[in-house]
Design an enzyme around this catalytic site. Sequence first.
Site, PDB file in Angstrom:
ATOM      1  CE  LYS A 113       0.886   1.231   4.472  1.00 34.85           C
ATOM      2  NZ  LYS A 113       1.653   2.429   4.858  1.00 34.85           N
ATOM      3  CG  ASP A 166      -0.724  -0.135   8.132  1.00 33.71           C
ATOM      4  OD1 ASP A 166      -1.554   0.688   8.574  1.00 33.71           O
ATOM      5  OD2 ASP A 166       0.455   0.153   7.872  1.00 33.71           O
TER       6      ASP A 166
HETATM    7  O1  C5P Z   1      -0.470  -1.610  14.736  1.00 35.02           O
HETATM    8  P1  C5P Z   1       0.972  -1.870  14.456  1.00 35.02           P
HETATM    9  O2  C5P Z   1       1.543  -2.980  15.280  1.00 35.02           O
HETATM   10  O3  C5P Z   1       1.257  -2.035  13.000  1.00 35.02           O
HETATM   11  O4  C5P Z   1       1.721  -0.552  14.875  1.00 35.02           O
HETATM   12  C1  C5P Z   1       3.123  -0.507  14.989  1.00 35.02           C
HETATM   13  C2  C5P Z   1       3.502   0.690  15.815  1.00 35.02           C
HETATM   14  O5  C5P Z   1       3.221   1.893  15.083  1.00 35.02           O
HETATM   15  C3  C5P Z   1       2.739   0.843  17.114  1.00 35.02           C
HETATM   16  O6  C5P Z   1       3.364   0.131  18.137  1.00 35.02           O
HETATM   17  C4  C5P Z   1       2.797   2.340  17.346  1.00 35.02           C
HETATM   18  O7  C5P Z   1       4.045   2.708  17.872  1.00 35.02           O
HETATM   19  C5  C5P Z   1       2.732   2.908  15.945  1.00 35.02           C
HETATM   20  N1  C5P Z   1       1.361   3.274  15.536  1.00 35.02           N
HETATM   21  C6  C5P Z   1       0.750   4.367  16.102  1.00 35.02           C
HETATM   22  N2  C5P Z   1      -0.507   4.734  15.716  1.00 35.02           N
HETATM   23  C7  C5P Z   1      -1.162   4.022  14.758  1.00 35.02           C
HETATM   24  C8  C5P Z   1      -0.557   2.893  14.163  1.00 35.02           C
HETATM   25  C9  C5P Z   1       0.715   2.551  14.565  1.00 35.02           C
HETATM   26  O8  C5P Z   1       1.337   5.030  16.959  1.00 35.02           O
HETATM   27  N3  C5P Z   1      -2.383   4.411  14.395  1.00 35.02           N
END
Ligand code: C5P
Length: 298
Positions: free
Chosen positions: A10, A137
């Site tokens: 993406k 994502d």
């Molecule tokens: O959800 P995911 O594990 O992919 O997110 C990885 C990191 O990215 C999270 O631990 C956070 O630090 C950051 N993040 C965030 N806000 C979001 C998505 C991700 O702060 N909406």
Amino acid sequence: MTVTAQAPAKVNAQLSVGPARPDGYHDLANVFLAVALHDTVTATPADELRITCTGPDADQVPLDRTNLAARAAELLAARHGIEPRVHLHIDKDIPVAGGMAGGSADGAAALVACDALWDTRATRAELLDICAELGSDVPFSLVGGAALGTGRGERLAPLEVGGTFHWVFAVADGGLSTPAVYREFDRLSPDAPAPAAAPDLIDALRTGDAKALAAALSNDLQAAALSLRPALADTLAAGTAAGALAALVSGSGPTTAFLCADADAAARIAQALIASGTCRTARATTSPAPGTTLVTGA
Ligand code: C5P
């Protein structure tokens, strides 16, 4: 039996980021656009859960239980009271740790492949639920196309796209940690306003107007990614000089994205970026692209 699924990368046409929430995540208005670069995951019965990976960046992919493909298999198996006895082979074409949701693609593809292999027949709602548990994502990697993601990006509303957009992605050396980029965002933007989707951008997607889309693209994480990796400014400048309609950091970076007028322009700009020496490689591709699909087996 063997089952193979593929999931798209993406780009964020808009990434509007609010202040950090008490849980550490950030509320987003995240306009996802799936692009036609794919990772492919093949699931084969095995004695125990095992991950292998091939592709140009395979050495940077963790093969342990932190891999989202492994976690997807474990979550699906646990929900259905079975053991995740599967070998998942990832054929990786999406840049690693690049802000293009490559790890999320592997999670979504593994989930769909295991569901078919084990005949667990998860509903769409259950698959989306597991995807949201895997990462912010991952639901979009499952659905593809274009969508507005709110919450931490996992709550999706589909968006209409009225044409094909041509992109070049410049791959940087080494990755960037998404949490580190968000932390830098917090440092640079302590008073970030609430996130909001831009109506001009939604219109440009709907009408398929590349020039209007170029004017509306935005990424609130770009300043943070550039702060951690200042050399990305040279890549952005090289793509702009080569004639890109717009240049921006893809997601949390360090991959950079260049919107181009047509396929010829994209091929030319990819060559110019490679020749500029400001990136490791550059790839031309298109959007939108379908979500995760089974390619064989079932
Ligand atoms: O959800 P995911 O594990 O992919 O997110 C990885 C990191 O990215 C999270 O631990 C956070 O630090 C950051 N993040 C965030 N806000 C979001 C998505 C991700 O702060 N909406």
